[in-house]
Design a protein around this motif. Structure first.
Motif, short mmCIF file in Angstrom:
data_model
loop_
_atom_site.label_atom_id
_atom_site.label_comp_id
_atom_site.label_asym_id
_atom_site.label_seq_id
_atom_site.Cartn_x
_atom_site.Cartn_y
_atom_site.Cartn_z
N ALA A 52 0.67 -1.31 0.12
CA ALA A 52 0.01 0.01 0.12
C ALA A 52 0.90 1.25 -0.10
O ALA A 52 0.55 2.45 -0.85
CB ALA A 52 -1.09 0.07 1.08
N LEU A 53 1.82 1.24 0.83
CA LEU A 53 2.73 2.46 0.81
C LEU A 53 3.40 2.52 -0.49
O LEU A 53 3.59 3.74 -0.86
CB LEU A 53 3.78 2.23 2.03
CG LEU A 53 4.77 3.46 2.15
CD1 LEU A 53 3.84 4.55 2.57
CD2 LEU A 53 5.78 2.89 3.45
N SER A 54 3.99 1.43 -0.96
CA SER A 54 4.60 1.63 -2.38
C SER A 54 3.76 2.00 -3.43
O SER A 54 4.21 3.06 -4.26
CB SER A 54 5.07 0.20 -2.88
OG SER A 54 6.13 -0.44 -1.81
N GLU A 55 2.50 1.70 -3.46
CA GLU A 55 1.44 2.36 -4.50
C GLU A 55 1.24 3.89 -4.47
O GLU A 55 1.26 4.60 -5.24
CB GLU A 55 0.19 1.56 -4.39
CG GLU A 55 0.20 0.36 -4.90
CD GLU A 55 0.78 -0.05 -6.39
OE1 GLU A 55 0.34 0.91 -7.13
OE2 GLU A 55 1.59 -0.86 -6.91
N GLU A 56 1.19 3.93 -2.94
CA GLU A 56 1.05 5.60 -2.44
C GLU A 56 2.34 6.36 -2.99
O GLU A 56 1.92 7.46 -3.44
CB GLU A 56 0.81 5.61 -1.05
CG GLU A 56 0.48 7.01 -0.50
CD GLU A 56 0.35 6.98 0.98
OE1 GLU A 56 0.90 8.02 1.52
OE2 GLU A 56 -0.35 6.30 1.55
N TYR A 57 3.36 6.00 -2.70
CA TYR A 57 4.49 6.60 -3.19
C TYR A 57 4.63 6.82 -4.58
O TYR A 57 4.89 7.93 -5.09
CB TYR A 57 5.67 6.17 -2.59
CG TYR A 57 6.91 6.43 -2.67
CD1 TYR A 57 7.39 7.74 -2.37
CD2 TYR A 57 7.92 5.99 -3.84
CE1 TYR A 57 8.71 8.54 -2.68
CE2 TYR A 57 9.41 6.47 -4.11
CZ TYR A 57 9.54 7.71 -3.72
OH TYR A 57 10.58 8.52 -3.83
#
Length: 75
Positions: A52-57
């Motif tokens: 989720a954090l990777s996609e947000e970044y």
């Protein structure tokens, strides 16, 4: 000093006269290189990826890129 060849475990003298050190031969050196290229040897990643954090970044980076008045998306 004597070390073990990482590929075949033969004894190798660690000196300037051993051109393939820490390997005993060019063959063992190339076998090891092939193992790295085939990803048989890897440095373990200790931190799991937070998807989720990777996609947000990535979304944030994309918005920044679009906001920069560049010509990439205008063609």
């Amino acid at each position: 000093m004597i070390v073990k060849c990482p590929t075949c475990d033969k004894d190798v003298v660690w000196s300037a006269t051993s051109p393939f050190r820490p390997f005993c031969s060019e063959r063992c050196k190339l076998i090891d290189l092939g193992d790295w290229a085939a990803e048989n040897h890897r440095i373990p990643d200790k931190a799991p990826i937070d998807q989720a954090l990777s996609e947000e970044y990535l979304a944030e980076l994309e918005q920044e890129f679009i906001a920069q008045d560049n010509d990439f998306f205008k063609h």
